[in-house]
Structures are given as structure tokens and as C-alpha cells.
Design an enzyme around this catalytic site. Structure first.
Site, PDB file in Angstrom:
ATOM      1  N   CYS A  31       0.827  -1.209   0.000  1.00  0.00           N
ATOM      2  CA  CYS A  31       0.000   0.000   0.000  1.00  0.00           C
ATOM      3  C   CYS A  31       0.860   1.258   0.000  1.00  0.00           C
ATOM      4  CB  CYS A  31      -0.933  -0.022   1.208  1.00  0.00           C
ATOM      5  SG  CYS A  31      -1.991   1.415   1.264  1.00  0.00           S
ATOM      6  N   CYS A  46      -1.552   1.762  -3.039  1.00  0.00           N
ATOM      7  CA  CYS A  46      -2.519   2.853  -2.843  1.00  0.00           C
ATOM      8  C   CYS A  46      -1.901   4.255  -2.837  1.00  0.00           C
ATOM      9  CB  CYS A  46      -3.251   2.703  -1.506  1.00  0.00           C
ATOM     10  SG  CYS A  46      -3.314   1.055  -0.809  1.00  0.00           S
ATOM     11  N   LYS A  62       0.109   5.428  -6.009  1.00  0.00           N
ATOM     12  CA  LYS A  62      -0.890   5.486  -7.078  1.00  0.00           C
ATOM     13  C   LYS A  62      -1.736   6.744  -6.973  1.00  0.00           C
ATOM     14  CE  LYS A  62      -4.861   3.901  -6.245  1.00  0.00           C
ATOM     15  NZ  LYS A  62      -5.818   2.881  -5.786  1.00  0.00           N
ATOM     16  N   GLU A 112      -7.279   2.380 -13.251  1.00  0.00           N
ATOM     17  CA  GLU A 112      -6.624   3.538 -12.630  1.00  0.00           C
ATOM     18  C   GLU A 112      -5.353   3.906 -13.384  1.00  0.00           C
ATOM     19  OE1 GLU A 112      -8.152   2.935  -8.015  1.00  0.00           O
ATOM     20  OE2 GLU A 112      -6.221   2.119  -8.594  1.00  0.00           O
ATOM     21  N   GLU A 160     -25.887  16.369  -3.073  1.00  0.00           N
ATOM     22  CA  GLU A 160     -27.271  16.588  -2.650  1.00  0.00           C
ATOM     23  C   GLU A 160     -28.246  15.743  -3.467  1.00  0.00           C
ATOM     24  OE1 GLU A 160     -29.050  20.590  -3.492  1.00  0.00           O
ATOM     25  OE2 GLU A 160     -27.158  20.947  -4.518  1.00  0.00           O
TER      26      GLU A 160
END
Ligand code: FAD
Length: 462
Positions: A43, A48, A51, A184, A444
């Protein structure tokens, strides 16, 4: 301590291993932890975190373009891959230091080496050959990118590991795969100006995600200029005289690119770990087999995180580590809760998702109400960018419980975290309806979709 060198020995200094080791040490346990590469694990070092830094870097060219619609004139911009890599490496080194410090501050013994099992209570430090005994051993060795072992020319291709350290930014790349890491990286490279193609053997990208998210992201990526090839695979990769790669596909196309990257899944790191010597069993997918408390079949040996191939995400590995601590050291048996895991895909646009996809919910429930909105976010009005946001709630008609919430668009990952709390708490559509909107926001829309867009009855849209 009961006659062992350590109360706990952890093999693997990634998300799960460091958490288990640090917290056990903070409780006064004598802890040893071995890491063969860099503390922080996938990670922090090559997952993560770097990246997400790349994602940010790759978004600037659109920010510069969009600025014009808001009255800004932005001068000539240039991008330096080398500067990005240097800055990323500095930040990763800082984080690695924090992980190490957390262990040191709690007086864990750190071994910068590969470690393997010798038997159910003994580990060997490969660098020095020393052996240590431990009352409990955790295997938290993570996973590694799968590569197409039998493909001719596979040695020319890279995985996500190498993508973080390329000497040069390629002019063109083909990414094989269509899971979250593949999409990604396709968006990162495209955003940095690389001619990008994605190739996938299946019929649509991001299997297991909600269909609207899959189709919506596919279209958005193609609109940006990423080529997506479906239902095709490489049959051969060759290196040309000019150093570029030529990949031939099953359908007979030849794709020429500077780099080819595989992101086709991750397999648990179980090879040459001494599992056989200790008698630790694997499951049919090659992960270490564990029960609900991360116990392997061998008493005293535990496994957690990606090496068990349950849900390969950082928060899950950390959660499993904390459950181990509760169960083994706080006398509070706790098994990991995998129900309703919010997650994000840091594609461009992002996907934020929690709970069941419409397709999965339709298989499990008799009648669903689906609330769906597709709109141009306010940010895109002045910028003139043609992107759309999609928001979707999948609701069980019988009790109004929200089973799934899915968002495609800016900040979808941030929204998914908050929706995760709502769905985890069993929130109903009425709860959403009673909630005052935050105006003007894109989010919203989640509380202002009053009438169902359509219903699904016995699996059929009505
Ligand atoms: P790891 O973090 O992989 O740690 C295992 C460690 O064990 C490694 O450091 C390895 O070097 C070490 N090791 C292995 N064998 C030995 C041995 N015999 N002796 C000593 N050390 C050993 N997850 C998310 O939640 N969100 C994301 O956005 C995300 N993005 C990702 C992007 C990429 C490109 C990748 C590859 C992964 C991503 N992940 C993401 C997944 C996440 O990184 C993993 O789920 C997580 O790191 C798993 O933690 P772990 O402790 O099980 O293993």
C-alpha cells in the site's frame, strides 16, 4: 513470556503485519517483525499511496484546461516525469520511516530480511540464518502481481511494481486487464499525455461493479481518448528493432507501444515460505486457508491480509489485524466483518461504491426500487467539459433498506466513505429523504431523488 523468544513473530511488514505487530508490542508483548523489502508494504511503497499521488499528478492537465472557463489564462505548461518520481519517492520514504518508527517506539524487534517458517513455532531470518521461536506467528506476506506465465514475450511487459519506477514516461502504453488497478493506471498514463490502450478479455471493464458504473466509466474513458479493446487477449509480445513492443492479439491486431503493463490480478505470496514444513494449508485459490479468526489449520499460526485472498484491500488487512489483537490479546473474540465494504476506484472520473450492485441485488431480492440520476456537475458548466455524474441508490422495496449506493464522478471516493456509514447503519431510503440537502453540491442529489427511476421485479426491469 512462556519459554519462547517472542510472544509474536510477524512475517511481512505491510498494512496488516505492521498493525498487528505494533499494537501487540504496545500491549507489552515481545514482538519480532521481518520485512524483506520496505516497511509499509504494498500500500505505502507500491500501491494505494504512490498510485493516488500519480492520480493527482495526472489530473492537472484537465484543471489547466478547465481554468479557462473560469476566466483564468494559464501559460504554457510542461510536465516532468522525473520530478514527479523524485517527489513521490521522498514522500514514500517519509511514510516508510513512520511505519518503522511506530514499531521501534513500541519496542518491537525489527528484522530487515526475508523470514520463513521452520516449524509451527520457529521462524528463520534468511539474511543471517538465525532462528527464533514464537508463541504465535502471523503470516502477512501480501500478494504479488500475476503475470501471464506462458505468454511468449512476457518478459518485456511490466506490472504495477515497475510502473512506479519507470526511467522515462512512455509515449504509448497498452494496459492489459480491467480491474481497478488496470483502469486507474490507464487513466493515470492518459492524463500524463501517454497514448493509452486498455485490453481486456471480458465483455465490460470492472467486473463485479454496478453495470451503470462500468458502462459510465467505459464511455467517459473513451470520450477522453483512451482506446478500450474488449473480448481480446495477447497471444505474443515481441520487441522490435526500434525498442518498441509489438503485441499480437487473439483477433489478429498488432498493438505497438513503448510499454505493456499487466494488471490482471494479484496472487498470494506463499511460495518458499516454509508453509509445507509447518503444515499450513492453502485454499483452492492459492491463498492461506484461515477460519473466521484468521487462524490457519496449524495452532499458533495465523494469516491475514492479501495472503489469505479474502478481500484484497488495505483497510481489510488492518481490520483483520485488529480482530487478531482483540481475539488473542484482549480476550474478546472478534471476527472480521466483511459486510458492506465501501470502496473507490480512482479512475477519472472516480467511482465510489458501497453495498450491492443492481445486478447482485436483483438476484437476491424480489423487488427493488432503483433511484438513478445522471447530470452534468456544476463544475463542468463553465469549464465546458462534457462529463456526466451518475448517482444511484438500489433499494429493497419490501423494507426500503438501501442495499447499494454507487457514484461515478468527482469526489465519488470521498462520498463512498460517508455512504458506507449510512449503509452499515442499515439506513433506509426514508432516512435519505428526511435528510436535508447540502446545497449547492453534487452529493445533494443523493437525498433529492424522490421517485424511483424504475423497479426490478423478480430480476426483470419494469
Ligand atoms: P502487503 O501490504 O503487501 O505487505 C506484505 C509485505 O510482506 C510486503 O512488504 C512484502 O515485501 C513482505 N514479505 C513478503 N514475503 C515476505 C517474507 N517471506 N519475509 C519478510 N517479508 C515478506 N488497497 C486499497 O484499500 N485501496 C487502494 O486504493 C489500493 N490501491 C492499490 C494499488 C495497487 C497498484 C496495488 C498493487 C494494491 C492496491 N491496494 C489498494 C491493495 C493494498 O495495497 C493491499 O490490499 C494491502 O497492501 C494488503 O496488505 P497486506 O499487509 O496483506 O500485504
Amino acid at each position: 513470556m512462556s519459554g519462547f523468544d517472542f510472544d509474536l513473530f510477524v512475517i511481512g511488514g505491510g498494512s496488516g503485519g505492521v498493525r498487528a505487530g505494533r499494537v501487540a508490542a504496545s500491549l507489552g508483548k515481545k514482538v519480532g517483525i521481518a520485512e524483506e523489502y520496505r516497511f509499509g508494504g504494498t500500500c505505502v511503497i507500491r500501491g494505494c499511496v504512490p498510485k493516488k499521488l500519480f492520480v493527482y499528478a495526472s489530473q492537472y492537465h484537465e484543471h489547466f484546461e478547465d481554468a479557462a472557463g473560469f476566466g483564468w489564462s494559464v501559460g504554457q505548461s510542461t510536465f516532468s516525469w522525473q520530478k514527479l518520481i523524485e517527489a513521490k519517492d521522498r514522500e514514500i520514504a517519509r511514510l516508510e520511516g513512520l511505519y518503522r518508527k511506530g514499531l521501534e517506539n513500541n519496542k518491537a524487534d525489527i528484522f530487515d530480511s526475508r523470514a520463513v517458517l521452520v516449524d509451527r513455532h520457529t521462524v528463520k531470518i534468511v539474511k543471517t540464518g538465525e532462528t527464533f521461536t514464537a508463541e504465535r506467528i502471523i503470516i502477512a506476506t501480501g500478494a504479488t502481481p500475476s503475470m501471464p506465465d506462458t505468454l511468449e514475450g512476457r518478459e518485456y511487459a511490466i506490472s504495477s511494481n515497475e510502473a512506479f519506477h519507470l526511467k522515462e514516461l512512455p509515449r504509448s502504453i497498452v494496459v492489459a486487464g480491467a480491474g481497478y488497478i488496470a483502469v486507474e493506471f490507464a487513466n493515470i498514463f492518459h492524463g500524463l499525455g501517454v497514448e493509452t490502450t486498455l485490453i481486456y478479455r471480458g465483455r465490460e471493464i470492472l467486473s463485479r461493479f454496478d453495470g451503470d458504473m462500468r458502462r459510465g466509466l467505459h464511455k467517459a474513458m473513451e470520450d477522453k481518448g483512451i482506446r478500450i479493446i474488449l473480448e481480446d487477449v495477447f497471444t505474443r509480445i515481441e520487441k522490435q528493432g526500434d525498442g518498441r513492443l509489438a503485441a499480437t492479439t487473439m483477433k489478429g491486431e498488432v498493438l505497438i507501444a513503448d510499454q505493456i503493463m499487466f494488471a490482471i490480478g494479484r496472487r498470494p505470496n506463499t511460495a518458499n515460505l516454509g508453509l509445507e514444513a509447518a503444515g499450513v494449508a492453502l485454499d483452492e485459490k492459492g491463498g492461506i486457508k484461515v477460519d473466521a479468526y484468521s487462524r490457519t489449520n496449524v495452532p499458533g499460526i495465523f494469516a491475514l491480509g492479501d495472503v489469505t485472498d479474502r478481500v484484497q484491500l488495505t483497510p481489510v488487512a488492518i481490520h483483520e489485524a485488529m480482530c487478531f489483537i482483540e481475539t488473542e490479546y484482549r480476550n474478546n473474540p472478534t471476527s472480521p466483518d466483511y459486510d458492506v465494504i465501501a470502496t473507490a476506484v480512482f479512475s477519472q472520473p472516480e467511482i465510489g461504491t458501497v453495498g450491492l450492485s443492481e445486478e447482485d441485488a436483483a438476484r437476491q431480492y424480489d423487488e427493488l426500487e432503483v433511484y438513478r440520476a445522471e447530470f452534468r456537475p456544476m463544475k463542468a458548466t463553465l469549464s465546458g467539459r462534457g462529463e456526466k455524474m451518475i448517482m444511484k441508490l438500489v433499494v429493497n422495496a419490501a423494507d426500503r433498506k438501501v442495499l447499494g449506493a454507487h457514484i461515478l464522478g468527482h469526489d465519488a471516493g470521498e462520498m463512498a466513505q460517508l455512504l458506507g456509514i449510512t449503509l452499515k447503519a442499515g439506513g433506509t431510503k426514508d432516512d435519505f429523504d428526511h435528510t436535508m440537502a447540502v446545497h449547492p453540491t453534487a452529493a445533494e442529489e443523493l437525498v433529492t431523488m424522490y421517485a424511483p427511476s424504475y423497479r426490478i421485479r423478480k430480476g426483470e426491469r419494469v
